[in-house]
Write a protein that holds these residues in place. Structure first.
Motif, short mmCIF file in Angstrom:
data_model
loop_
_atom_site.label_atom_id
_atom_site.label_comp_id
_atom_site.label_asym_id
_atom_site.label_seq_id
_atom_site.Cartn_x
_atom_site.Cartn_y
_atom_site.Cartn_z
N ARG A 1 -114.64 17.59 -31.55
CA ARG A 1 -116.03 17.77 -31.96
C ARG A 1 -116.75 18.56 -30.86
NH1 ARG A 1 -115.31 12.35 -32.05
NH2 ARG A 1 -117.05 11.99 -30.64
N ALA B 1 -113.70 25.27 -31.04
CA ALA B 1 -114.05 25.33 -32.47
C ALA B 1 -113.13 26.30 -33.21
CB ALA B 1 -115.51 25.73 -32.63
N SER B 2 -112.85 27.45 -32.60
CA SER B 2 -111.99 28.43 -33.27
C SER B 2 -110.54 27.93 -33.36
CB SER B 2 -112.06 29.78 -32.57
OG SER B 2 -111.44 29.74 -31.31
N LEU C 1 -109.71 24.81 -33.78
CA LEU C 1 -109.68 23.73 -34.77
C LEU C 1 -109.63 24.25 -36.20
CD1 LEU C 1 -112.17 21.32 -33.02
CD2 LEU C 1 -109.74 20.86 -33.47
N VAL C 2 -109.93 25.52 -36.42
CA VAL C 2 -109.84 26.08 -37.78
C VAL C 2 -108.38 26.11 -38.23
CG1 VAL C 2 -110.25 28.12 -39.21
CG2 VAL C 2 -112.02 27.34 -37.60
N PRO C 3 -107.48 26.74 -37.48
CA PRO C 3 -106.08 26.73 -37.93
C PRO C 3 -105.36 25.40 -37.69
CG PRO C 3 -106.28 27.97 -35.90
CD PRO C 3 -107.67 27.61 -36.31
N PRO D 1 -106.79 21.85 -37.68
CA PRO D 1 -107.87 20.86 -37.77
C PRO D 1 -107.45 19.44 -37.40
CG PRO D 1 -107.15 21.52 -39.95
CD PRO D 1 -106.45 22.42 -38.98
N HIS E 1 -100.36 23.70 -38.75
CA HIS E 1 -100.88 25.07 -38.89
C HIS E 1 -101.42 25.24 -40.32
CE1 HIS E 1 -99.90 29.64 -39.03
NE2 HIS E 1 -101.14 29.45 -38.62
N GLN E 2 -102.75 25.16 -40.48
CA GLN E 2 -103.35 25.12 -41.81
C GLN E 2 -104.22 26.33 -42.16
OE1 GLN E 2 -105.01 21.26 -42.83
NE2 GLN E 2 -103.80 20.32 -41.21
N ALA E 3 -104.38 27.27 -41.24
CA ALA E 3 -105.14 28.50 -41.52
C ALA E 3 -104.65 29.59 -40.57
CB ALA E 3 -106.64 28.25 -41.32
N ASP E 4 -105.11 30.81 -40.82
CA ASP E 4 -104.70 31.95 -40.00
C ASP E 4 -104.87 31.67 -38.51
OD1 ASP E 4 -104.17 35.06 -40.17
OD2 ASP E 4 -105.66 34.71 -38.60
N PHE E 5 -103.83 31.98 -37.73
CA PHE E 5 -103.90 31.87 -36.27
C PHE E 5 -103.25 33.10 -35.67
CE2 PHE E 5 -102.04 30.56 -32.15
CZ PHE E 5 -103.21 30.24 -31.50
#
Length: 135
Positions: free
Chosen positions: A18, A48-49, A51-53, A55, A81-85
């Protein structure tokens, strides 16, 4: 023995998912090095960036070693790995990688941080690097 400085550092990892809450343990005039960014705003943006790929990023603190106001931390992270990295689309793969951080704590706040993250391992585990030479 858990010192006040180690408790602050431990709390950092409890709330690192957080970034908006980091003001609790990080000084507003933070001096950052390497992967941490140069100041508190960059540290928050970097976390924060990331945590996008990833989370579900979960730290496991392995060692906290203190000398004076410096706390050295060796930790392992796990995540999915859930989003572009780094240009690599979500693979759904689990990653496990090491990080080493060095934090200076004064008056109950982290005032300086240096972070080194094993990005090579992350890239390898999400399939961005070849795993073996051709036969």
């Amino acid at each position: 023995m858990e010192t006040a400085e180690k408790a602050v550092v431990r709390r950092f990892y409890e709330i690192a998912g957080r970034p908006e809450d980091l003001d609790e343990v990080v000084a507003p005039d933070l001096k950052g090095h390497a992967g941490a960014g140069s100041d508190l705003a960059e540290l928050k943006a970097s976390l924060a960036s990331f945590l996008v790929p990833f989370p579900d990023l979960t730290p496991e603190l392995r060692y906290l070693v203190q000398e004076d106001d410096l706390v050295s931390v060796w930790l392992t992270y796990t995540a999915t790995h859930q989003a572009d990295f780094a240009g690599v689309p979500a693979s759904g793969r689990r990653v496990k990688f090491a990080e080493w951080d060095l934090m200076r704590v004064r008056d109950g706040k982290i005032v300086e941080i240096t972070q080194y993250c094993d990005l090579f391992t992350i890239m390898s585990q999400i399939g961005a690097l070849p795993t073996a030479a051709p036969a």
